[in-house]
Design a protein around this motif. Structure first.
Motif, mmCIF file in Angstrom:
data_model
loop_
_atom_site.group_PDB
_atom_site.id
_atom_site.type_symbol
_atom_site.label_atom_id
_atom_site.label_comp_id
_atom_site.label_asym_id
_atom_site.label_seq_id
_atom_site.Cartn_x
_atom_site.Cartn_y
_atom_site.Cartn_z
ATOM 1 N N SER A 195 0.822 -1.210 0.000
ATOM 2 C CA SER A 195 0.000 0.000 0.000
ATOM 3 C C SER A 195 0.858 1.264 0.000
ATOM 4 C CB SER A 195 -0.942 0.006 1.206
ATOM 5 O OG SER A 195 -0.298 0.445 2.378
ATOM 6 N N SER A 196 2.189 1.091 0.039
ATOM 7 C CA SER A 196 3.084 2.250 -0.024
ATOM 8 C C SER A 196 4.428 1.826 -0.587
ATOM 9 C CB SER A 196 3.256 2.892 1.356
ATOM 10 O OG SER A 196 3.969 2.029 2.222
ATOM 11 N N PHE A 197 5.274 2.800 -0.866
ATOM 12 C CA PHE A 197 6.573 2.541 -1.483
ATOM 13 C C PHE A 197 7.668 3.274 -0.724
ATOM 14 C CE2 PHE A 197 3.202 2.377 -4.593
ATOM 15 C CZ PHE A 197 3.422 1.161 -5.236
ATOM 16 N N SER A 198 8.835 2.641 -0.577
ATOM 17 C CA SER A 198 9.981 3.179 0.136
ATOM 18 C C SER A 198 9.664 3.339 1.620
ATOM 19 C CB SER A 198 10.455 4.504 -0.478
ATOM 20 O OG SER A 198 11.688 4.910 0.080
ATOM 21 N N CYS A 199 10.470 4.118 2.321
ATOM 22 C CA CYS A 199 10.312 4.302 3.761
ATOM 23 C C CYS A 199 10.842 5.684 4.134
ATOM 24 C CB CYS A 199 11.082 3.218 4.520
ATOM 25 S SG CYS A 199 11.014 3.377 6.321
ATOM 26 N N CYS A 239 2.831 -5.593 3.139
ATOM 27 C CA CYS A 239 4.275 -5.655 3.357
ATOM 28 C C CYS A 239 4.969 -4.305 3.175
ATOM 29 C CB CYS A 239 4.904 -6.716 2.454
ATOM 30 S SG CYS A 239 4.467 -6.580 0.712
ATOM 31 N N ASP A 240 4.257 -3.199 3.498
ATOM 32 C CA ASP A 240 4.912 -1.890 3.561
ATOM 33 C C ASP A 240 5.927 -1.905 4.699
ATOM 34 O OD1 ASP A 240 2.779 -1.519 1.884
ATOM 35 O OD2 ASP A 240 1.659 -0.245 3.253
ATOM 36 N N ASP A 241 6.926 -1.032 4.613
ATOM 37 C CA ASP A 241 7.961 -1.029 5.647
ATOM 38 C C ASP A 241 7.447 -0.525 6.994
ATOM 39 O OD1 ASP A 241 10.685 -1.828 4.410
ATOM 40 O OD2 ASP A 241 9.706 -0.591 2.907
ATOM 41 N N ASP A 242 6.457 0.333 6.979
ATOM 42 C CA ASP A 242 5.799 0.764 8.220
ATOM 43 C C ASP A 242 4.402 1.233 7.862
ATOM 44 O OD1 ASP A 242 4.982 1.704 10.653
ATOM 45 O OD2 ASP A 242 6.499 3.262 10.841
ATOM 46 N N PHE A 243 3.443 0.363 8.034
ATOM 47 C CA PHE A 243 2.068 0.670 7.654
ATOM 48 C C PHE A 243 1.488 1.810 8.479
ATOM 49 C CE2 PHE A 243 -2.557 -0.095 7.988
ATOM 50 C CZ PHE A 243 -2.898 -0.033 6.641
ATOM 51 N N ILE A 268 1.123 -6.704 9.417
ATOM 52 C CA ILE A 268 1.808 -5.521 8.897
ATOM 53 C C ILE A 268 3.184 -5.387 9.545
ATOM 54 C CG2 ILE A 268 -0.333 -4.257 8.447
ATOM 55 C CD1 ILE A 268 0.196 -2.672 11.041
ATOM 56 N N PHE A 269 4.057 -4.644 8.883
ATOM 57 C CA PHE A 269 5.283 -4.161 9.516
ATOM 58 C C PHE A 269 4.966 -2.842 10.218
ATOM 59 C CE2 PHE A 269 7.318 -6.763 6.174
ATOM 60 C CZ PHE A 269 8.256 -7.435 6.944
ATOM 61 N N ALA A 270 5.515 -2.652 11.416
ATOM 62 C CA ALA A 270 5.293 -1.399 12.132
ATOM 63 C C ALA A 270 6.495 -1.093 13.013
ATOM 64 C CB ALA A 270 4.027 -1.483 12.986
ATOM 65 N N ARG A 271 6.963 0.131 12.967
ATOM 66 C CA ARG A 271 8.021 0.560 13.868
ATOM 67 C C ARG A 271 7.469 0.691 15.289
ATOM 68 N NH1 ARG A 271 12.692 3.519 12.403
ATOM 69 N NH2 ARG A 271 12.240 4.901 14.156
ATOM 70 N N MET A 293 1.622 -7.725 14.066
ATOM 71 C CA MET A 293 2.600 -6.710 13.669
ATOM 72 C C MET A 293 4.028 -7.231 13.795
ATOM 73 S SD MET A 293 0.957 -3.144 15.014
ATOM 74 C CE MET A 293 -0.830 -2.889 14.959
ATOM 75 N N LEU A 294 4.775 -7.072 12.712
ATOM 76 C CA LEU A 294 6.197 -7.381 12.716
ATOM 77 C C LEU A 294 6.937 -6.103 13.085
ATOM 78 C CD1 LEU A 294 4.982 -8.988 9.860
ATOM 79 C CD2 LEU A 294 7.105 -10.163 10.395
ATOM 80 N N VAL A 295 7.581 -6.119 14.239
ATOM 81 C CA VAL A 295 8.150 -4.906 14.814
ATOM 82 C C VAL A 295 9.669 -4.986 14.821
ATOM 83 C CG1 VAL A 295 8.081 -3.322 16.772
ATOM 84 C CG2 VAL A 295 6.103 -4.784 16.299
ATOM 85 N N GLY A 296 10.305 -4.032 14.164
ATOM 86 C CA GLY A 296 11.768 -3.988 14.142
ATOM 87 C C GLY A 296 12.313 -3.471 15.464
ATOM 88 N N LEU A 297 12.307 -4.327 16.472
ATOM 89 C CA LEU A 297 12.879 -3.939 17.768
ATOM 90 C C LEU A 297 14.386 -3.777 17.634
ATOM 91 C CD1 LEU A 297 10.846 -6.434 19.986
ATOM 92 C CD2 LEU A 297 10.385 -4.002 19.630
#
Length: 442
Positions: A195-199, A239-243, A268-271, A293-297
């Motif tokens: 639903s989005s591109f880049s970060c 699979c956006d980098d941060d939905f 989703i990915f979420a910071r 949520m997949l969280v980049g801890l």
């Protein structure tokens, strides 16, 4: 010129944790379908390791394939290049096209003798031109983000403008026909969607920001909701980098899905800091079906987070985990293992996981992807660096504080100690019982 017939290839990879839908190739298929060209999907994950090359040759011959498209990731590039060399040796008239994430960033690495076309544009407009004109190079003179051989020389055009949409529907027929073969451990079969591109962030180890010319862009809410409604699957991975980047947009998407009585489950990915920022809308997210949520801890020490330019902290990480737990959402903790780790750093990660009661966790040894700042800064330190070793389980720089053997033992123990909980969740069907969206009355 005769119409080309395409073979869309996704090569084998380690599918123990996940076997996922080949969304990139499905978008290419969408363009081919739009232009009335024939194509066949070929996903190696369906087949055994035996007779791989013989099998793809048979597929090419039985389907009268004239052009083969490969989607290239960093960790499969070496394997793909070897396969291309073998294909060209057996079938020299075959057209070879490469694209995908690794090509998008480092396209000049693929200006090789046995490759005919290199596609690295942000969108698919130039690919449309190539397909519509059956790979006639005369039609590609002004096409952006594509390289080809003309009179023995590589011609490469600059990329076009950053995009906000691909403007084509992916052909998901391969997924629909084989959905049982595409699955995520202990969670089931998820359709992929962007639903989005880049970060908008600038983490120095992450390659994602480099896509779309480092320009963060969002698809319209209407297009996102319509695609979700059209997907024939009740589990969707955005699979956006941060939905959660744009809070107001998230609210609008959730409300529209609820209005349309769309009862699906979303991963989703979420910071961590985005989760904290969106704490007040977590009940809305849960109601709409966003429960995973997949969280980049990344790390459990502030100095390590600072070294990654993460713009976060352990306190924020802990608060994010608590928010998800309090709202009955899955927190998938993603951790990066750095080369300066000591014994204590590994132990601290174990303690953090136990303290925060995390079940779903993933670990990756830091990958200095070519094209990232961390690659440029550490180029002189790289150790046995090649594409095939960029899978997150190999040492690409020498450990600074412990031996390589001890480092690998510690890394293996992270999985051996923590993964049994995931397998137990699979046996107990925890995900379906606890997190699946079962409708408005749940």
């Amino acid at each position: 010129m005769a119409k080309q017939k395409y073979l869309l290839v996704r090569v084998r990879y380690d599918k123990r944790v996940a076997s996922i839908e080949p969304l990139g190739l499905e978008y290419l298929a969408g363009v081919m379908k739009e232009k009335g060209r024939d194509y066949v999907f070929y996903d190696e994950v369906f087949y055994s390791r035996l007779f791989r090359f013989r099998r793809i040759i048979k597929n090419i011959e039985e389907n009268n394939i004239t052009a083969v498209c490969f989607s290239v990731m960093s960790n499969n590039a070496d394997y793909i290049l070897k396969m291309i060399n073998k294909l060209k040796k057996v079938k020299p008239d075959l057209k070879i096209l490469v694209g995908g994430p690794e090509v998008n960033i480092n396209y000049k690495d693929f200006f090789l003798d046995n490759i005919d076309f290199v596609y690295y544009d942000y969108g698919l407009d130039s690919f449309r031109i190539a397909v519509e004109n059956d790979l006639d190079t005369d039609a590609l003179k002004s096409a952006t983000g594509i390289a080809y051989v003309k009179d023995g020389k590589w011609i490469h055009n600059p990329c076009g403008e950053p995009i906000t949409d691909y403007n084509v529907k992916p052909d998901r027929s391969l997924f629909y026909e084989n959905r049982k073969k595409y699955r995520i451990i202990a969670k089931g079969s998820f359709s992929l969607m962007k639903s989005s591109f880049s970060c908008p962030q600038e983490c120095n180890f992450c390659i994602s920001r480099q896509f779309n010319g480092c320009f963060y862009a969002e698809r319209s809410v209407e297009n996102v909701v319509n695609e979700i409604m059209e997907i024939d699957n009740n589990r969707i991975w955005l699979c956006d980098d941060d939905f959660l980047v744009n809070k107001e947009r998230v609210i609008e998407i959730c409300n529209k899905l609820i209005e349309k009585n769309c009862y699906k489950t979303y991963m989703i990915f979420a910071r961590a800091d985005s989760i904290v920022k969106c704490e007040d809308i977590m009940p809305l997210l849960y109601k709409a079906g966003f429960r995973d949520m997949l969280v980049g801890l990344e790390a459990v020490e502030d100095n390590i987070l600072d070294s990654y330019n993460k713009n976060s902290s352990v306190e924020i990480n802990e608060k994010a985990v608590k928010i998800l737990r309090d709202n009955n959402m899955v927190c998938n903790g993603l951790f990066v293992i750095n080369y300066d780790f000591k014994h204590k750093n590994f132990i601290d990660i174990h303690r953090f996981i136990r303290k925060q009661k995390l079940v779903w966790v993933l670990f990756s040894i830091l990958i200095p992807f070519k094209g990232t700042r961390i690659h440029k800064e550490n180029k002189h330190k790289l150790y046995k660096y090649r594409y095939g070793r960029t899978d997150g389980t190999k040492l690409l720089m020498r450990p600074q504080n412990i031996s390589a053997v001890l480092f690998k033992v510690h890394f293996a123990l992270l999985y051996y100690i923590n993964f049994p909980r995931i397998y137990l969740a699979y046996l107990l069907k925890t995900y379906d019982k606890k997190y699946l969206n079962k409708g408005p009355n749940q």
